[in-house]
Design an enzyme around this catalytic site. Structure first.
Site, mmCIF file in Angstrom:
data_model
loop_
_atom_site.group_PDB
_atom_site.id
_atom_site.type_symbol
_atom_site.label_atom_id
_atom_site.label_comp_id
_atom_site.label_asym_id
_atom_site.label_seq_id
_atom_site.Cartn_x
_atom_site.Cartn_y
_atom_site.Cartn_z
ATOM 1 N N ASP A 157 1.043 -0.993 -0.060
ATOM 2 C CA ASP A 157 -0.226 0.278 0.272
ATOM 3 C C ASP A 157 0.723 1.524 -0.116
ATOM 4 O O ASP A 157 0.116 2.060 0.537
ATOM 5 C CB ASP A 157 -1.053 -0.169 1.730
ATOM 6 N N HIS A 170 3.156 10.510 0.309
ATOM 7 C CA HIS A 170 2.439 12.198 -0.088
ATOM 8 C C HIS A 170 3.646 12.581 0.260
ATOM 9 O O HIS A 170 4.586 12.440 0.548
ATOM 10 C CB HIS A 170 1.827 12.144 1.141
ATOM 11 N N GLY A 215 -1.466 7.332 4.773
ATOM 12 C CA GLY A 215 -0.223 6.416 3.860
ATOM 13 C C GLY A 215 0.935 6.571 4.633
ATOM 14 O O GLY A 215 1.180 7.413 5.074
HETATM 15 O O1 DOR Z 1 -3.515 5.522 3.549
HETATM 16 C C1 DOR Z 1 -4.462 5.106 2.562
HETATM 17 N N1 DOR Z 1 -3.657 6.310 1.889
HETATM 18 N N2 DOR Z 1 -4.718 4.424 2.394
HETATM 19 C C2 DOR Z 1 -5.418 4.145 0.988
HETATM 20 O O2 DOR Z 1 -6.867 3.138 0.885
HETATM 21 C C3 DOR Z 1 -5.194 5.199 0.146
HETATM 22 C C4 DOR Z 1 -3.403 5.798 0.320
HETATM 23 C C5 DOR Z 1 -3.971 6.933 -0.381
HETATM 24 O O3 DOR Z 1 -4.084 7.279 -1.845
HETATM 25 O O4 DOR Z 1 -2.591 7.606 0.005
HETATM 26 ZN ZN ZN Z 2 -6.770 1.352 1.033
#
Ligand code: DOR
Ligand code: ZN
Length: 424
Positions: A304, A308, A323
């Site tokens: 995942d 950012h 994320g």
């Molecule tokens: O923490 C997350 N970030 N969970 C997600 O499902 C999407 C992801 C993102 O796109 O930043």
């Molecule tokens: Zn997700």
């Protein structure tokens, strides 16, 4: 180009191979495996002391292009993948615009081609990931999408989700579902519980995830669709999947290193860096995820990878995006937490990160069969190192694992016979 990988311990879980073998690579394909193969003028790589395994297959990665290039581009994300031993990845569709039509799938594939990473863009389930209108699944499949998902945005409309499953089943496409009831989790930052109470913040309850997993299991049973639960994070969620599998329902699931290593307490130490959806949970959940990995309930370890910018992650917890990056740490974290603790044999960890995710998406990847693409990772399973975000090739530096000592170091990543990463 011809390559000979000499003297390594070859582990190919799909073929039950674990032994000291040489591998000959020709024209980007695996030409031969055997003992003491002659070099015949091929370039040789000395793999003594190293594990030689199928390149990792990460079926949950956010590459951010098009539209969010300040966070990551296809090029930087693929460089990070190579650094982490990943040679095949599924790119999530929450780009801008969303990957909801063939043109965007094709764009991502074109951007990825020069990187030599196999990038498979997943198609969005709904137009713009708005949860209102289904996309053209057949067209997305024809453009190369291996699966459908609205990841990042849970699907709330049950009738629409059921229709999506009926259509996905007809096309033989799995539906990868981010399970968290939106009305329950809103835009909240942390798990609902001890830590949210202590911080005085509303939390994302575990039941929000578990209810949607249960819902998906029932719809998968009724429609016959293959539903794959993304980044499972709760003990009860794992138990629901375990029971569903026993009943023969076509449900699979994945988890990420953060869910079997960290707990919600990390938020107190690291603030926004520990913010992720679904959120980090409790010690009991971590134990249950490890048990799910051990007994085969969990089919894949993914990252995942969600880059950012530093600026975004510097915001206070309630306003920062969710994320964490993961491509450059996943192998070491998985080995440290499961293999080096004695929970899983090496072959099983590698299966969870290559053969198994490839198989569940029907990809011809994750094994070292003769004639297959020569996609490999060579790593030292024991080498200790310290995670340093400033060494990442990803644009994202948002890892809660910075400074952590881990074991298992990627030395070479090879894709289609090309050395796409080499340590040092
Ligand atoms: O923490 C997350 N970030 N969970 C997600 O499902 C999407 C992801 C993102 O796109 O930043
Ligand atoms: Zn997700």
């Amino acid at each position: 180009m011809r390559l000979l990988i000499q003297g390594g311990r070859v582990i190919d879980p799909a073929h039950e191979i674990d032994g000291h073998l040489d591998i000959h690579i020709e024209n980007g394909k695996i030409a031969q495996l055997g003992r003491s193969l002659p070099s015949d003028g091929a370039r040789t790589i000395d793999a003594s002391g190293l594990i030689v395994a199928p390149g990792l297959v990460d079926i949950h990665v956010h590459l951010r292009e098009p539209g969010l290039e300040a966070k990551e581009t296809v090029a930087t994300g693929c460089a990070a993948a190579a650094h982490g031993g990943v040679t095949t990845l599924v790119a999530m569709p929450n780009t801008r615009p969303a990957t909801d039509c063939p043109a965007v799938v094709e764009l991502v594939r074109e951007k990825a081609a020069p990187t030599k990473i196999h990038v498979l863009p997943a198609g969005a389930v709904t137009v713009g990931q708005m949860g209102e209108q289904l996309t053209d699944f057949a067209a997305l499949k024809a453009a190369g999408a291996p699966a459908l998902t609205d990841d990042g945005v849970p699907i709330q409309d049950l009738a629409l989700l059921r229709q999506a499953m009926i259509q996905a089943k007809k096309l033989g496409l799995p539906l990868l579902d981010h399970c968290e009831d939106r009305d329950m989790v809103c835009n909240y930052a942390v798990n609902e519980g001890r830590i949210s109470a202590r911080l005085g913040l509303p939390g994302r309850p575990a039941i929000a995830e578990e209810l949607q997993i249960m819902r998906d299991v029932m719809l998968a049973e009724e429609t016959g669709a293959h539903v794959h639960i993304c980044h499972i994070s709760t003990g009860k969620g794992v138990e629901i999947v375990r029971q569903a599998k026993r009943r023969g329902i076509r449900v699979t699931c994945e988890t990420c290193p953060q869910y079997f290593i960290l707990t919600e307490d990390e938020v107190l130490r690291q603030g926004s860096l520990a913010r992720v959806n679904p959120p980090l949970r409790t010690r009991a959940d971590v134990e249950a995820i490890l048990a799910g990995l051990a007994d085969g309930t969990i089919d894949a370890i993914v990252t995942d990878h969600a880059p950012h910018t530093a600026e975004e992650k510097a915001r206070p917890l309630p306003e920062a995006p969710s994320g964490m990056v993961g491509l450059e740490t996943s192998l070491a974290l998985a080995l440290t937490a499961t293999y080096h603790t004695g929970l899983l044999p090496l072959k099983r960890v590698l299966a969870l990160m290559s053969a198994s995710p490839a198989a569940l998406l029907g990809l011809d990847k994750g094994t070292l069969g003769v004639g297959r693409d020569a996609d490999l990772v060579l790593f030292d399973p024991d080498r200790e190192w310290i995670v340093d975000k400033d060494q990442f090739l990803s644009k994202g530096r948002n890892t809660p694992f910075h400074g952590r000592t881990v074991r298992g170091k990627v030395k070479y990543t090879i894709s289609q016979g090309n050395i796409i990463y080499q340590e040092g």
